[in-house]
Design an enzyme around this catalytic site. Structure first.
Site, PDB file in Angstrom:
ATOM      1  N   PHE A 182       0.884  -1.276  -0.118  1.00 22.81           N
ATOM      2  CA  PHE A 182       0.028  -0.021   0.215  1.00 22.81           C
ATOM      3  C   PHE A 182       0.864   1.249   0.176  1.00 22.81           C
ATOM      4  O   PHE A 182       0.429   2.377   0.501  1.00 22.81           O
ATOM      5  CB  PHE A 182      -0.935   0.004   1.149  1.00 22.81           C
ATOM      6  CG  PHE A 182      -1.859  -1.183   1.415  1.00 22.81           C
ATOM      7  CD1 PHE A 182      -2.525  -1.733   0.201  1.00 22.81           C
ATOM      8  CD2 PHE A 182      -1.601  -2.046   2.414  1.00 22.81           C
ATOM      9  CE1 PHE A 182      -3.332  -2.793   0.522  1.00 22.81           C
ATOM     10  CE2 PHE A 182      -2.259  -3.195   2.573  1.00 22.81           C
ATOM     11  CZ  PHE A 182      -3.174  -3.886   1.524  1.00 22.81           C
ATOM     12  N   ARG A 183       2.055   1.249  -0.622  1.00 22.05           N
ATOM     13  CA  ARG A 183       3.097   2.226  -0.762  1.00 22.05           C
ATOM     14  C   ARG A 183       3.432   2.771   0.853  1.00 22.05           C
ATOM     15  O   ARG A 183       3.871   4.111   0.861  1.00 22.05           O
ATOM     16  CB  ARG A 183       2.306   3.340  -1.620  1.00 22.05           C
ATOM     17  CG  ARG A 183       2.074   2.773  -2.934  1.00 22.05           C
ATOM     18  CD  ARG A 183       1.854   3.945  -3.775  1.00 22.05           C
ATOM     19  NE  ARG A 183       2.952   5.066  -4.018  1.00 22.05           N
ATOM     20  CZ  ARG A 183       3.993   4.503  -4.838  1.00 22.05           C
ATOM     21  NH1 ARG A 183       3.912   3.613  -5.627  1.00 22.05           N
ATOM     22  NH2 ARG A 183       4.730   5.508  -5.063  1.00 22.05           N
ATOM     23  N   LEU A 184       3.113   2.102   1.967  1.00 21.72           N
ATOM     24  CA  LEU A 184       3.814   2.427   3.005  1.00 21.72           C
ATOM     25  C   LEU A 184       4.973   2.008   3.292  1.00 21.72           C
ATOM     26  O   LEU A 184       5.336   1.158   3.979  1.00 21.72           O
ATOM     27  CB  LEU A 184       2.679   2.010   4.122  1.00 21.72           C
ATOM     28  CG  LEU A 184       1.243   2.297   4.124  1.00 21.72           C
ATOM     29  CD1 LEU A 184       0.495   1.610   5.022  1.00 21.72           C
ATOM     30  CD2 LEU A 184       1.234   3.919   4.094  1.00 21.72           C
TER      31      LEU A 184
END
Length: 206
Positions: A182-184
């Site tokens: 989730f692009r974290l």
């Protein structure tokens, strides 16, 4: 090293950035299909315009990151003019990236001689034959130059050209990035005020 990302142990003194980089490069050597030591090198010309190209990292220790080139090439001239550069490693198989930037110094003649002597004979001939970054009137001209230097150094040692040596980037910052869902992503940056200063560490928003 956690396979899921950067953990709190990455902030310990044992894992200062050069040690952590060595661990990541070792992982990349086992994982990447081609050239795990390939790195994008960024420089700036006299007009402030950036240039970037791929080179091969040839050495790293707590003094910095070393690569070799023709000092009369475009990147050589830009580094000699600005004495600053940046690098970006991207290991796709591991979903990892390392960025660094800092001041640049020339390696010692002894270091350059040792590395040059370790290169294949054809590569040493190529260092003489190629007027790197300058216009080439045709492929034949390069092949002719290779033939001429091959004949000149047919027997014995091939000396290192005076214009061919190494640069060492002494980083003021090194950032480690690891892909997460989730692009974290995980990002840790090591910073210091001078090339001989103490490192501070901070976790960054992705």
């Amino acid at each position: 090293m956690s396979e899921t990302g950067l953990t709190s142990s990455d902030f310990t003194e044992e894992n200062e950035p050069f040690t952590l980089f060595a661990e990541w490069l070792k992982d990349a050597t086992a994982s990447e299909i081609n050239d795990p030591n390939a790195v994008a090198l960024a420089t700036v010309d006299e007009n402030g315009l950036p240039n970037v190209r791929m080179v091969l990292l040839k050495g790293v220790d707590d003094r910095g990151f070393v690569f070799y080139t023709n000092f009369e090439s475009q990147k050589g001239q830009e580094i000699l003019g600005q004495k600053k550069a940046a690098m970006c490693f991207h290991w796709k198989s591991l979903r990892r990236q390392v960025r660094l930037r800092g001041e640049v110094e020339i390696v010692s003649d002894e270091e350059a001689d040792i590395y040059y002597a370790s290169r294949p004979r054809g590569s040493r001939i190529g260092a003489w034959a190629s007027k790197q970054s300058r216009p080439l009137e045709g492929r034949f001209a390069l092949e002719k130059a290779v033939a001429e230097y091959t004949a000149r150094y047919a027997i014995g040692d091939i000396p290192r050209p005076s214009y061919w040596s190494g640069f060492r980037i002494r980083p003021l910052s090194i950032e480690f990035w690891h892909d997460r869902k989730f692009r974290l992503h995980d990002r840790i940056e090591f910073r210091r005020e001078t090339p001989d200063g103490a490192w501070s560490k901070v976790r960054m928003y992705p």
